[in-house]
Design a protein around this motif. Structure first.
Motif, PDB file in Angstrom:
ATOM      1  N   TRP A   1     -32.352   3.039  -1.632  1.00  0.00           N
ATOM      2  CA  TRP A   1     -33.303   2.062  -2.159  1.00  0.00           C
ATOM      3  C   TRP A   1     -33.689   2.458  -3.576  1.00  0.00           C
ATOM      4  O   TRP A   1     -33.529   3.610  -3.983  1.00  0.00           O
ATOM      5  CB  TRP A   1     -34.539   1.952  -1.271  1.00  0.00           C
ATOM      6  N   VAL A   2     -34.167   1.485  -4.333  1.00  0.00           N
ATOM      7  CA  VAL A   2     -34.597   1.724  -5.709  1.00  0.00           C
ATOM      8  C   VAL A   2     -36.036   2.232  -5.652  1.00  0.00           C
ATOM      9  O   VAL A   2     -36.970   1.463  -5.472  1.00  0.00           O
ATOM     10  CB  VAL A   2     -34.487   0.441  -6.547  1.00  0.00           C
ATOM     11  N   GLU A   3     -36.185   3.540  -5.799  1.00  0.00           N
ATOM     12  CA  GLU A   3     -37.500   4.172  -5.678  1.00  0.00           C
ATOM     13  C   GLU A   3     -38.210   4.172  -7.030  1.00  0.00           C
ATOM     14  O   GLU A   3     -37.774   4.840  -7.966  1.00  0.00           O
ATOM     15  CB  GLU A   3     -37.345   5.605  -5.171  1.00  0.00           C
ATOM     16  N   PRO A   4     -39.311   3.416  -7.160  1.00  0.00           N
ATOM     17  CA  PRO A   4     -40.026   3.375  -8.439  1.00  0.00           C
ATOM     18  C   PRO A   4     -40.700   4.707  -8.740  1.00  0.00           C
ATOM     19  O   PRO A   4     -41.077   5.452  -7.835  1.00  0.00           O
ATOM     20  CB  PRO A   4     -41.079   2.279  -8.207  1.00  0.00           C
ATOM     21  N   GLY A   5     -40.842   5.010 -10.031  1.00  0.00           N
ATOM     22  CA  GLY A   5     -41.566   6.215 -10.416  1.00  0.00           C
ATOM     23  C   GLY A   5     -40.756   7.113 -11.320  1.00  0.00           C
ATOM     24  O   GLY A   5     -39.603   6.834 -11.659  1.00  0.00           O
ATOM     25  N   ARG A   6     -41.377   8.213 -11.689  1.00  0.00           N
ATOM     26  CA  ARG A   6     -40.758   9.131 -12.641  1.00  0.00           C
ATOM     27  C   ARG A   6     -39.566   9.858 -12.022  1.00  0.00           C
ATOM     28  O   ARG A   6     -39.445   9.945 -10.793  1.00  0.00           O
ATOM     29  CB  ARG A   6     -41.783  10.149 -13.136  1.00  0.00           C
ATOM     30  N   ILE A   7     -38.705  10.376 -12.891  1.00  0.00           N
ATOM     31  CA  ILE A   7     -37.523  11.121 -12.477  1.00  0.00           C
ATOM     32  C   ILE A   7     -37.554  12.495 -13.155  1.00  0.00           C
ATOM     33  O   ILE A   7     -37.719  12.564 -14.374  1.00  0.00           O
ATOM     34  CB  ILE A   7     -36.233  10.376 -12.866  1.00  0.00           C
ATOM     35  N   PRO A   8     -37.409  13.602 -12.404  1.00  0.00           N
ATOM     36  CA  PRO A   8     -37.275  13.663 -10.946  1.00  0.00           C
ATOM     37  C   PRO A   8     -38.581  13.301 -10.266  1.00  0.00           C
ATOM     38  O   PRO A   8     -39.656  13.424 -10.853  1.00  0.00           O
ATOM     39  CB  PRO A   8     -36.899  15.118 -10.689  1.00  0.00           C
ATOM     40  N   ASN A   9     -38.484  12.852  -9.026  1.00  0.00           N
ATOM     41  CA  ASN A   9     -39.669  12.412  -8.308  1.00  0.00           C
ATOM     42  C   ASN A   9     -40.129  13.482  -7.307  1.00  0.00           C
ATOM     43  O   ASN A   9     -39.374  14.390  -6.959  1.00  0.00           O
ATOM     44  CB  ASN A   9     -39.401  11.082  -7.602  1.00  0.00           C
ATOM     45  N   PRO A  10     -41.379  13.389  -6.832  1.00  0.00           N
ATOM     46  CA  PRO A  10     -41.924  14.398  -5.913  1.00  0.00           C
ATOM     47  C   PRO A  10     -41.138  14.541  -4.607  1.00  0.00           C
ATOM     48  O   PRO A  10     -41.189  15.588  -3.968  1.00  0.00           O
ATOM     49  CB  PRO A  10     -43.345  13.892  -5.643  1.00  0.00           C
TER      50      PRO A  10
ATOM     51  N   LYS B   1     -46.808   2.139  -0.011  1.00  0.00           N
ATOM     52  CA  LYS B   1     -47.401   3.276  -0.715  1.00  0.00           C
ATOM     53  C   LYS B   1     -48.209   4.114   0.260  1.00  0.00           C
ATOM     54  O   LYS B   1     -48.846   3.600   1.188  1.00  0.00           O
ATOM     55  CB  LYS B   1     -48.297   2.794  -1.851  1.00  0.00           C
ATOM     56  N   ARG B   2     -48.129   5.423   0.075  1.00  0.00           N
ATOM     57  CA  ARG B   2     -48.937   6.367   0.845  1.00  0.00           C
ATOM     58  C   ARG B   2     -49.268   7.543  -0.063  1.00  0.00           C
ATOM     59  O   ARG B   2     -48.383   8.119  -0.679  1.00  0.00           O
ATOM     60  CB  ARG B   2     -48.163   6.836   2.078  1.00  0.00           C
ATOM     61  N   ASP B   3     -50.542   7.891  -0.140  1.00  0.00           N
ATOM     62  CA  ASP B   3     -50.985   8.996  -0.989  1.00  0.00           C
ATOM     63  C   ASP B   3     -50.500   8.832  -2.429  1.00  0.00           C
ATOM     64  O   ASP B   3     -50.147   9.805  -3.096  1.00  0.00           O
ATOM     65  CB  ASP B   3     -50.501  10.332  -0.431  1.00  0.00           C
ATOM     66  N   GLY B   4     -50.475   7.600  -2.901  1.00  0.00           N
ATOM     67  CA  GLY B   4     -50.076   7.327  -4.269  1.00  0.00           C
ATOM     68  C   GLY B   4     -48.584   7.372  -4.521  1.00  0.00           C
ATOM     69  O   GLY B   4     -48.146   7.227  -5.665  1.00  0.00           O
ATOM     70  N   GLN B   5     -47.780   7.547  -3.459  1.00  0.00           N
ATOM     71  CA  GLN B   5     -46.332   7.637  -3.605  1.00  0.00           C
ATOM     72  C   GLN B   5     -45.656   6.418  -2.977  1.00  0.00           C
ATOM     73  O   GLN B   5     -46.121   5.899  -1.960  1.00  0.00           O
ATOM     74  CB  GLN B   5     -45.805   8.912  -2.941  1.00  0.00           C
ATOM     75  N   PRO B   6     -44.555   5.954  -3.573  1.00  0.00           N
ATOM     76  CA  PRO B   6     -43.877   4.765  -3.036  1.00  0.00           C
ATOM     77  C   PRO B   6     -43.112   5.068  -1.765  1.00  0.00           C
ATOM     78  O   PRO B   6     -42.546   6.154  -1.592  1.00  0.00           O
ATOM     79  CB  PRO B   6     -42.926   4.377  -4.171  1.00  0.00           C
ATOM     80  N   LEU B   7     -43.098   4.106  -0.869  1.00  0.00           N
ATOM     81  CA  LEU B   7     -42.339   4.188   0.374  1.00  0.00           C
ATOM     82  C   LEU B   7     -41.474   2.938   0.504  1.00  0.00           C
ATOM     83  O   LEU B   7     -41.885   1.846   0.108  1.00  0.00           O
ATOM     84  CB  LEU B   7     -43.268   4.283   1.583  1.00  0.00           C
ATOM     85  N   PRO B   8     -40.286   3.063   1.077  1.00  0.00           N
ATOM     86  CA  PRO B   8     -39.440   1.885   1.246  1.00  0.00           C
ATOM     87  C   PRO B   8     -39.915   1.012   2.403  1.00  0.00           C
ATOM     88  O   PRO B   8     -40.689   1.455   3.261  1.00  0.00           O
ATOM     89  CB  PRO B   8     -38.063   2.485   1.554  1.00  0.00           C
ATOM     90  N   ASP B   9     -39.449  -0.208   2.402  1.00  0.00           N
ATOM     91  CA  ASP B   9     -39.714  -1.134   3.495  1.00  0.00           C
ATOM     92  C   ASP B   9     -38.908  -0.688   4.712  1.00  0.00           C
ATOM     93  O   ASP B   9     -37.690  -0.556   4.664  1.00  0.00           O
ATOM     94  CB  ASP B   9     -39.282  -2.548   3.064  1.00  0.00           C
ATOM     95  N   ARG B  10     -39.595  -0.444   5.824  1.00  0.00           N
ATOM     96  CA  ARG B  10     -38.914   0.070   7.019  1.00  0.00           C
ATOM     97  C   ARG B  10     -37.894  -0.908   7.584  1.00  0.00           C
ATOM     98  O   ARG B  10     -36.914  -0.506   8.199  1.00  0.00           O
ATOM     99  CB  ARG B  10     -39.937   0.415   8.099  1.00  0.00           C
ATOM    100  N   ASP B  11     -38.111  -2.201   7.401  1.00  0.00           N
ATOM    101  CA  ASP B  11     -37.153  -3.191   7.890  1.00  0.00           C
ATOM    102  C   ASP B  11     -35.882  -3.184   7.055  1.00  0.00           C
ATOM    103  O   ASP B  11     -34.786  -3.395   7.567  1.00  0.00           O
ATOM    104  CB  ASP B  11     -37.764  -4.600   7.868  1.00  0.00           C
TER     105      ASP B  11
ATOM    106  N   ASP C   1     -38.049  14.902  -4.239  1.00  0.00           N
ATOM    107  CA  ASP C   1     -36.976  15.883  -4.376  1.00  0.00           C
ATOM    108  C   ASP C   1     -37.377  17.248  -3.818  1.00  0.00           C
ATOM    109  O   ASP C   1     -36.600  17.912  -3.136  1.00  0.00           O
ATOM    110  CB  ASP C   1     -36.571  16.026  -5.845  1.00  0.00           C
ATOM    111  N   ALA C   2     -38.604  17.679  -4.122  1.00  0.00           N
ATOM    112  CA  ALA C   2     -39.072  18.982  -3.651  1.00  0.00           C
ATOM    113  C   ALA C   2     -39.190  19.009  -2.128  1.00  0.00           C
ATOM    114  O   ALA C   2     -38.914  20.034  -1.493  1.00  0.00           O
ATOM    115  CB  ALA C   2     -40.416  19.319  -4.291  1.00  0.00           C
ATOM    116  N   VAL C   3     -39.594  17.880  -1.550  1.00  0.00           N
ATOM    117  CA  VAL C   3     -39.679  17.785  -0.084  1.00  0.00           C
ATOM    118  C   VAL C   3     -38.290  17.914   0.523  1.00  0.00           C
ATOM    119  O   VAL C   3     -38.091  18.618   1.522  1.00  0.00           O
ATOM    120  CB  VAL C   3     -40.342  16.459   0.331  1.00  0.00           C
ATOM    121  N   GLU C   4     -37.329  17.238  -0.076  1.00  0.00           N
ATOM    122  CA  GLU C   4     -35.952  17.301   0.410  1.00  0.00           C
ATOM    123  C   GLU C   4     -35.427  18.733   0.401  1.00  0.00           C
ATOM    124  O   GLU C   4     -34.814  19.199   1.377  1.00  0.00           O
ATOM    125  CB  GLU C   4     -35.060  16.416  -0.460  1.00  0.00           C
ATOM    126  N   HIS C   5     -35.655  19.436  -0.696  1.00  0.00           N
ATOM    127  CA  HIS C   5     -35.156  20.799  -0.838  1.00  0.00           C
ATOM    128  C   HIS C   5     -35.777  21.733   0.204  1.00  0.00           C
ATOM    129  O   HIS C   5     -35.079  22.538   0.830  1.00  0.00           O
ATOM    130  CB  HIS C   5     -35.447  21.340  -2.234  1.00  0.00           C
TER     131      HIS C   5
END
Length: 230
Positions: free
Chosen positions: A154-163, A69-79, A165-169
């Motif tokens: 990865w299975v990203e926990p949280g609401r859909i659409p997630n924040p 987690k970073r800034d309240g948002q989920p992050l995947p395991d880097r390994d 998405d806007a970064v990707e765009h």
């Protein structure tokens, strides 16, 4: 000998290690034989190249991955989920691939494929069916992410659409407008998507994304309310 190899030897020799050394067992290990990072890399976007996509790459074993987690948002395991890129997308052909409206639909895996992968990935991350989540490409298709490589999904926990998405765009806007190179955007979102703008020298101004050092140079928005990407 690495931590995870030592832990495995203890398990094998003692059999009861989970009862005797609970703290040792609780320490997660990723598929690379190093302690699981929980998705929080040490610094920056780095310079190492991302793996080339391979649909036959192995899925991490059940229970070996940890959501960070970073800034309240989920992050995947880097390994477990370092990200991987599509070799068919290069800086020289972005106008024919990721910058072409509708292109991601031509490479997106079918739901029959991702449904099976999502179930396995959820077990890797120890996430139950009751957890609201999205099976997400870490490096999105609209940035040339590998479509069916388990290292990029990865299975990203949280609401859909997630924040994310806007970064990707906006990163797609920046790459297609020539503000940042493709590889830099890919690496930044793979390492830590919540700081991807900072790591690529970008800032969001209203609905546009611009260069931090040259705020008058901004990308044209290509998405509106569309979710063509991921």
């Amino acid at each position: 000998m690495g931590w995870c190899e030592m832990r495995q030897q203890w398990r094998t020799r003692l059999g009861i290690v989970s009862a005797v050394f609970p703290l040792v067992v609780a320490a997660g290990c990723g598929t690379s034989g190093t302690p699981a990072s929980g998705g929080a890399p040490a610094s920056g976007s780095g310079s190492a190249k991302l793996p080339i996509g391979d649909g036959k790459a192995p899925m991490p074993s059940p229970g070996t991955c940890k959501v960070g987690k970073r800034d309240g948002q989920p992050l995947p395991d880097r390994d477990c989920t370092p990200g991987a890129v599509n070799p068919d997308v290069t800086q020289s052909n972005i106008k024919r691939t990721i910058c072409k409206v509708g292109w991601t639909k031509t490479v997106r895996p079918s739901s029959s494929v991702t449904r099976v992968m999502k179930a396995k990935s959820a077990r890797s991350y120890s996430l139950g069916r009751e957890v609201q989540s999205e099976y997400d490409h870490l490096v999105p298709l609209e940035l040339g992410g590998a479509p069916d490589d388990p290292r990029n999904l990865w299975v990203e926990p949280g609401r859909i659409p997630n924040p994310k998405d806007a970064v990707e765009h906006k990163l797609n806007d920046a790459v297609c407008s020539g503000l940042v190179p493709l590889a830099k955007a890919q690496r930044a979102i793979a390492v830590r998507w919540v700081t991807a703008f900072d790591d690529t020298g970008l800032r969001v101004s209203g609905s546009k994304v611009c260069l931090r050092d040259n705020p008058s140079k901004c990308a044209d928005s290509r998405h509106g309310g569309s979710r063509d990407g991921d």
